[in-house]
Design a protein around this motif. Structure first.
Motif, PDB file in Angstrom:
ATOM      1  N   ASN A 143       0.839  -1.209   0.000  1.00  0.00           N
ATOM      2  CA  ASN A 143       0.000   0.000   0.000  1.00  0.00           C
ATOM      3  C   ASN A 143       0.868   1.251   0.000  1.00  0.00           C
ATOM      4  OD1 ASN A 143      -2.360  -1.391  -0.063  1.00  0.00           O
ATOM      5  ND2 ASN A 143      -2.854  -1.152   2.126  1.00  0.00           N
TER       6      ASN A 143
ATOM      7  N   TYR B   7      -8.018  -5.116   5.801  1.00  0.00           N
ATOM      8  CA  TYR B   7      -8.942  -5.966   6.575  1.00  0.00           C
ATOM      9  C   TYR B   7      -8.188  -7.195   7.090  1.00  0.00           C
ATOM     10  CZ  TYR B   7     -12.629  -9.399   7.472  1.00  0.00           C
ATOM     11  OH  TYR B   7     -13.417 -10.361   8.051  1.00  0.00           O
TER      12      TYR B   7
ATOM     13  N   ILE C  26      -0.559   9.937  -0.993  1.00  0.00           N
ATOM     14  CA  ILE C  26      -1.823  10.680  -1.184  1.00  0.00           C
ATOM     15  C   ILE C  26      -2.611  10.864   0.130  1.00  0.00           C
ATOM     16  CG2 ILE C  26      -2.095   9.944  -3.597  1.00  0.00           C
ATOM     17  CD1 ILE C  26      -4.183   7.891  -2.555  1.00  0.00           C
TER      18      ILE C  26
ATOM     19  N   GLU D 162     -13.538  -2.373   1.679  1.00  0.00           N
ATOM     20  CA  GLU D 162     -13.637  -0.911   1.843  1.00  0.00           C
ATOM     21  C   GLU D 162     -12.405  -0.265   1.229  1.00  0.00           C
ATOM     22  OE1 GLU D 162     -16.059   0.779   2.829  1.00  0.00           O
ATOM     23  OE2 GLU D 162     -17.322  -0.515   4.066  1.00  0.00           O
ATOM     24  N   ARG D 163     -12.653   0.749   0.478  1.00  0.00           N
ATOM     25  CA  ARG D 163     -11.549   1.439  -0.157  1.00  0.00           C
ATOM     26  C   ARG D 163     -11.759   2.933  -0.024  1.00  0.00           C
ATOM     27  NH1 ARG D 163      -9.891   0.181  -5.614  1.00  0.00           N
ATOM     28  NH2 ARG D 163      -7.833   0.063  -4.702  1.00  0.00           N
TER      29      ARG D 163
ATOM     30  N   ILE E  33     -11.488   2.061   6.400  1.00  0.00           N
ATOM     31  CA  ILE E  33     -10.458   1.406   5.571  1.00  0.00           C
ATOM     32  C   ILE E  33     -10.080   0.011   6.058  1.00  0.00           C
ATOM     33  CG2 ILE E  33      -9.444   3.514   4.565  1.00  0.00           C
ATOM     34  CD1 ILE E  33      -7.243   3.287   6.710  1.00  0.00           C
TER      35      ILE E  33
ATOM     36  N   LEU F 237      -8.445  -4.907  -4.140  1.00  0.00           N
ATOM     37  CA  LEU F 237      -9.746  -5.492  -3.772  1.00  0.00           C
ATOM     38  C   LEU F 237     -10.328  -4.868  -2.493  1.00  0.00           C
ATOM     39  CD1 LEU F 237      -9.036  -9.255  -4.414  1.00  0.00           C
ATOM     40  CD2 LEU F 237     -10.476  -7.780  -5.767  1.00  0.00           C
ATOM     41  N   GLY F 238      -9.545  -4.043  -1.831  1.00  0.00           N
ATOM     42  CA  GLY F 238     -10.021  -3.484  -0.561  1.00  0.00           C
ATOM     43  C   GLY F 238     -10.019  -4.534   0.531  1.00  0.00           C
TER      44      GLY F 238
HETATM   45  P1  ADP Z   1      -6.607  -1.925  -1.539  1.00  0.00           P
HETATM   46  O1  ADP Z   1      -5.314  -1.339  -1.319  1.00  0.00           O
HETATM   47  O2  ADP Z   1      -6.626  -3.205  -2.208  1.00  0.00           O
HETATM   48  O3  ADP Z   1      -7.637  -0.971  -1.989  1.00  0.00           O
HETATM   49  P2  ADP Z   1      -6.519  -2.133   1.302  1.00  0.00           P
HETATM   50  O4  ADP Z   1      -7.411  -2.833   2.261  1.00  0.00           O
HETATM   51  O5  ADP Z   1      -5.124  -2.495   1.398  1.00  0.00           O
HETATM   52  O6  ADP Z   1      -7.137  -2.298  -0.087  1.00  0.00           O
HETATM   53  O7  ADP Z   1      -6.635  -0.650   1.615  1.00  0.00           O
HETATM   54  C1  ADP Z   1      -7.891  -0.081   1.781  1.00  0.00           C
HETATM   55  C2  ADP Z   1      -7.849   1.380   1.359  1.00  0.00           C
HETATM   56  O8  ADP Z   1      -7.075   2.111   2.253  1.00  0.00           O
HETATM   57  C3  ADP Z   1      -7.256   1.589   0.071  1.00  0.00           C
HETATM   58  O9  ADP Z   1      -8.171   1.419  -0.999  1.00  0.00           O
HETATM   59  C4  ADP Z   1      -6.777   3.002   0.184  1.00  0.00           C
HETATM   60  O10 ADP Z   1      -7.771   3.880  -0.177  1.00  0.00           O
HETATM   61  C5  ADP Z   1      -6.431   3.162   1.598  1.00  0.00           C
HETATM   62  N1  ADP Z   1      -5.001   3.023   1.909  1.00  0.00           N
HETATM   63  C6  ADP Z   1      -4.365   1.949   2.389  1.00  0.00           C
HETATM   64  N2  ADP Z   1      -3.076   2.207   2.601  1.00  0.00           N
HETATM   65  C7  ADP Z   1      -2.890   3.497   2.253  1.00  0.00           C
HETATM   66  C8  ADP Z   1      -1.770   4.352   2.243  1.00  0.00           C
HETATM   67  N3  ADP Z   1      -0.549   3.965   2.641  1.00  0.00           N
HETATM   68  N4  ADP Z   1      -1.929   5.640   1.773  1.00  0.00           N
HETATM   69  C9  ADP Z   1      -3.138   6.041   1.372  1.00  0.00           C
HETATM   70  N5  ADP Z   1      -4.244   5.272   1.349  1.00  0.00           N
HETATM   71  C10 ADP Z   1      -4.087   4.011   1.796  1.00  0.00           C
END
Ligand code: ADP
Length: 794
Positions: A701, A762, A731, A746-747, A741, A757-758
């Motif tokens: 991530n 989780y 971002i 959840e995304r 999140i 996949l969000g």
């Molecule tokens: P995915 O990355 O597959 O969407 P995740 O469960 O890993 O799903 O993350 C969920 C959401 O959290 C992401 O869709 C993103 O919007 C946000 N997110 C996770 N890690 C970060 C990060 N390091 N910086 C910004 N947003 C993040």
């Protein structure tokens, strides 16, 4: 005229018998004495005192006119110095045809004290009238008890000739003469006597006295027989009516008391005496207060009687009241009492008549009737209440079943019980985080809703005692009735004094709160408030409980429906994302393989560098596919709790270094600098593979959302726990999305810009928590995010 009335017999003072023709009396002719006069005529008028002659003649004429015998009292002519009182009896003698021919009679000198007194002489005419009027029969007898003279003999029957006849013949006829004889003998002996006798169907009281001559010798008897027929009859009637009265008093079942003007008991019947357990002997002449002094048990009752007597006297007219009189060993008697005061014409108290009717049975019957009536009323009210209740509940059920929309159902629930169950209503629900939210409120009068608004903030705190929080904690209803603004209200106002003001303004005084329980789960509470004090009774609690049960079920249904809708939506989203996510590596994989095919079919020496790059791509996409599929598998395992940790001694620093090394090519390809501080081993009992999964997902991530800015990864030991920190400058995450999140699918970003996949976060959180650790995030949009994982080492 005087010469025309011849007298027979011896001259006075002995009795003189005489006879006279009627004509001489009716047509007196002084010069012509009767031819048929006696050879030795004695003239009556010669014997009559001149002053009495006219009166005597008048009596003679009356006898001549109607033939009824009469008596006449007169003085004798003063032939030998003094005049004497004489009684002349006159009667008529008729011929065969019944015509009155002659008058006959006897003139008798009166003897004895009755006629001797000077006083008598003074009142002679009065006495004469008296004798004529008094219904008495006077007679004088000689010692042989023969009539010498009589007065008023017509009482015994008209026309009787008595003079000279023995007393016994006349008065004793048909009578037992002994009492009469005894009395006369008594009188002859010098003592007065009296007796009663029946004579000619009349009753006479006879008084007999001795008659004396001037020398004081008893010459006979003087009798006065007074006709007491009427008197005796009246006495008899009086006795009879007294007896009747007593019979009446005794036969009536009412209590009767007669008191005099001083309140003394004169008479009471048996029923009346029994009421106070008085004996017939011991009450007459006593007042209520005197009786009270002698009678411990009835003291109070008698004093009360005295008091109510006084009230009747004061009122001056009949009064009616109910008195309750206790009885030893029995239930008290209820008496309907009427008191009638009697007054003398001058207004003084004369007597009091007290009538008491025992109405105990009637009262008991009335009480029983009232009780039954009350019971019936209550039963009817209960039936009516049950009907209203079931109507209310069935209409509530209908309304609740109308919508599956959660918010609409909430609003419906808040409105449903108004105004039947109060003026104000609130719905409080417990959230996932165990905080209560006031999700709906309503006021029966829409104009008051603005005033009631502050109460929307008055959310129960489960940490605090009493009130709605208690209802939710204990799943038990809560009823409160207080003066507005009282301390007891604080529990309902979330212990906020400011809300008391609102409560006071709305005038809410009674509260009822019931738990909202559906499918065994306490969802919150439904609370009603009313302006009426003591508004809520047990039946309201039951009704509200029923309503709450239906409301909770409806809310739970709406919630489940909403969740299932959300799940369907999430599933659809997931499917589109998943298909997109899976297609991307597969497309890349196919492209790589096609390139390799082309090289293989070219027949020339393969360009090994290109082959290697293609194979690298194939390998990467294969890995990515594996990761995606693993993630999906993990989610389903986590959901069904099928993940088992394989704990061993693991060095977190080592794991982090390995993962960073594995992702080296990705970091290089994405031109992302990374600094790692994991020099000291941080060892704990963990699942190595799952630990790698945590670090990989978080680092993935950080690279994906890190905008190629430097990433800092540190592993440290804090307070005995392992702490892994990943900081990027990418971002960042918007605050609204932050709470979500870590949820499934959840995304916080659009799938158009970022693949995924969000599921990563989780899975990370689930694994961290399985290890007993925590994960936190700090982030601000455009500035980057810091994820901190804390793991206990044991
Ligand atoms: P995915 O990355 O597959 O969407 P995740 O469960 O890993 O799903 O993350 C969920 C959401 O959290 C992401 O869709 C993103 O919007 C946000 N997110 C996770 N890690 C970060 C990060 N390091 N910086 C910004 N947003 C993040």
């Amino acid at each position: 005229m005087e010469e025309g009335l011849p007298l027979l017999g011896s001259p006075l003072p002995s009795p003189v018998f005489w006879k006279a023709e009627v004509e001489l009396v009716t047509h007196p002719s002084p010069r012509q004495p009767s031819e048929r006069a006696s050879p030795r005529p004695v003239f009556l008028m010669e014997l009559v005192h001149p002053r009495d002659r006219e009166h005597t003649l008048a009596v003679l004429r009356e006898v001549a006119a109607d033939g009824r015998a009469r008596r006449c009292l007169h003085r004798s002519a003063a032939t030998n110095g003094g005049s004497r009182w004489c009684l002349t009896s006159i009667r008529a003698i008729r011929d065969e045809s019944g015509r009155i021919q002659e008058l006959a009679g006897v003139t008798q000198p009166m003897r004895g004290p009755l006629f001797a007194g000077e006083e008598f002489q003074q009142h002679e005419s009065g006495l004469r009238q008296l004798l004529a009027q008094v219904p008495a029969f006077l007679y004088l007898t000689d010692r042989e008890l023969r009539f010498i003279a009589t007065a008023g003999s017509e009482l015994a029957g008209p026309g009787l000739e008595l003079e000279g006849r023995p007393l016994l013949d006349v008065l004793g006829a048909g009578e037992e003469p002994s009492s009469m004889l005894a009395a006369h003998r008594h009188a002859l002996g010098g003592e007065p006597a009296r007796y009663d006798t029946e004579w000619s169907h009349r009753t006479f009281e006879v008084r007999v006295e001795p008659a004396f001559d001037e020398e004081g010798t008893c010459t006979g008897t003087l009798g006065i027989a007074i006709d007491v027929t009427e008197q005796r009859r009246e006495e008899e009637e009086l006795r009879t009516s007294a007896e009747r009265l007593r019979t009446l008093l005794e036969t009536t079942s009412d209590s009767i008391y007669l008191k005099d003007g001083e309140g003394r008991w004169l008479e009471a019947n048996d029923t009346g005496l029994q009421l106070f357990q008085l004996s017939r002997a011991g009450y007459q002449g006593l007042t209520d207060l005197e009786l009270a002094r002698r009678n411990d048990f009835f003291r109070e009752a008698l004093i009360a009687c005295y008091a109510s007597d006084q009230r009747t006297w004061d009122a001056g007219k009949p009064t009616r009241m109910e008195e309750i009189i206790s009885q030893p060993g029995e239930s008290p008697r209820v008496i309907d009492v009427t008191k009638v005061p009697l007054f003398h014409p001058n207004g003084e108290r004369k007597g009091l008549v007290v009538l008491g009717r025992d109405i105990t049975r009637r009262r008991m019957a009335e009480q029983e009737r009232d009780r039954l009536l009350h019971q019936e009323k209550e039963a009817r009210a209960a039936a009516e209440e049950a009907r209203r209740r079931s109507e209310f509940l069935s209409s509530a059920s209908r309304v609740l079943a109308d919508s599956l929309d959660y918010d609409a159902t909430l609003a419906t629930v808040a409105r449903l019980g108004l105004p039947v169950l109060g003026e104000w209503c609130a719905v409080d629900l417990v959230g996932e985080d165990l905080h209560v939210a006031r999700v709906a409120t309503a006021h029966a009068e829409s104009s008051k809703e603005p005033s009631a608004r502050p109460l929307e903030e008055c959310v129960p705190d489960l940490e605090k005692p009493g009130g709605i929080a208690e209802v939710i904690r204990n799943r038990r209803p809560f009823v409160l009735s207080v003066q507005p603004g009282e301390e007891g209200m604080l529990a309902l106002c979330d212990h906020e004094r400011s809300h008391l003001e609102t409560v006071r303004e709305l005038g809410l005084r009674s509260w009822l709160s019931v738990p909202l329980v559906a499918r065994g789960r306490t969802m919150g509470a439904l609370t009603f408030a009313s302006v009426r004090p003591d508004r809520y009774r047990s039946e309201d609690v039951m009704l509200t409980g029923d309503l709450a049960w239906r409301a909770a079920l409806a809310l739970d249904n709406a919630r489940l429906y909403r969740e299932s809708q959300q799940a369907i939506q999430a599933r659809d989203e997931f499917l589109s994302i998943a298909s997109h996510e899976l297609r991307t590596p597969i497309t890349a994989l196919r492209l790589g393989i096609q390139r390799l095919f082309r090289i293989a079919r070219g027949g020339a020496e393969p360009p090994w560098k290109t082959v290697a790059a293609s194979l690298d791509g194939v390998e990467r996409q294969g890995k990515r596919l594996t990761l995606l599929i693993d993630s999906l598998l993990d989610v389903s395992r986590l959901q069904s709790h099928h993940i088992q940790l394989d704990l061993e001694e693991v060095d977190l620093s080592g794991v982090v270094r390995d993962v960073v090394a594995q992702l080296g090519s990705v970091l290089a390809r994405t031109h992302t600098p990374l600094s790692l501080r994991a020099d000291t081993p941080v060892v704990g009992q963990w699942d190595r593979v799952r630990l790698e999964q945590i670090v990989t997902n978080l680092l993935d991530n950080a690279i994906k959302y890190g905008a190629q800015a430097p990433i800092e990864v540190t592993v440290a030991l804090e307070n005995g726990a392992a702490v892994l920190t990943l900081r990027d400058r990418g971002i960042g995450i918007s605050p609204e999305r932050m709470p979500f999140i870590f949820g499934r699918f959840e995304r916080a970003v659009s799938s158009r810009h970022y693949g995924g996949l969000g599921l990563g976060l989780y899975i990370v959180r689930q694994i961290v928590e399985l290890h007993g650790g925590t994960i936190q995030v700090e982030s601000s949009p455009g500035k980057g995010s810091t994820f901190t994982v804390r793991l206990p080492r044991g």
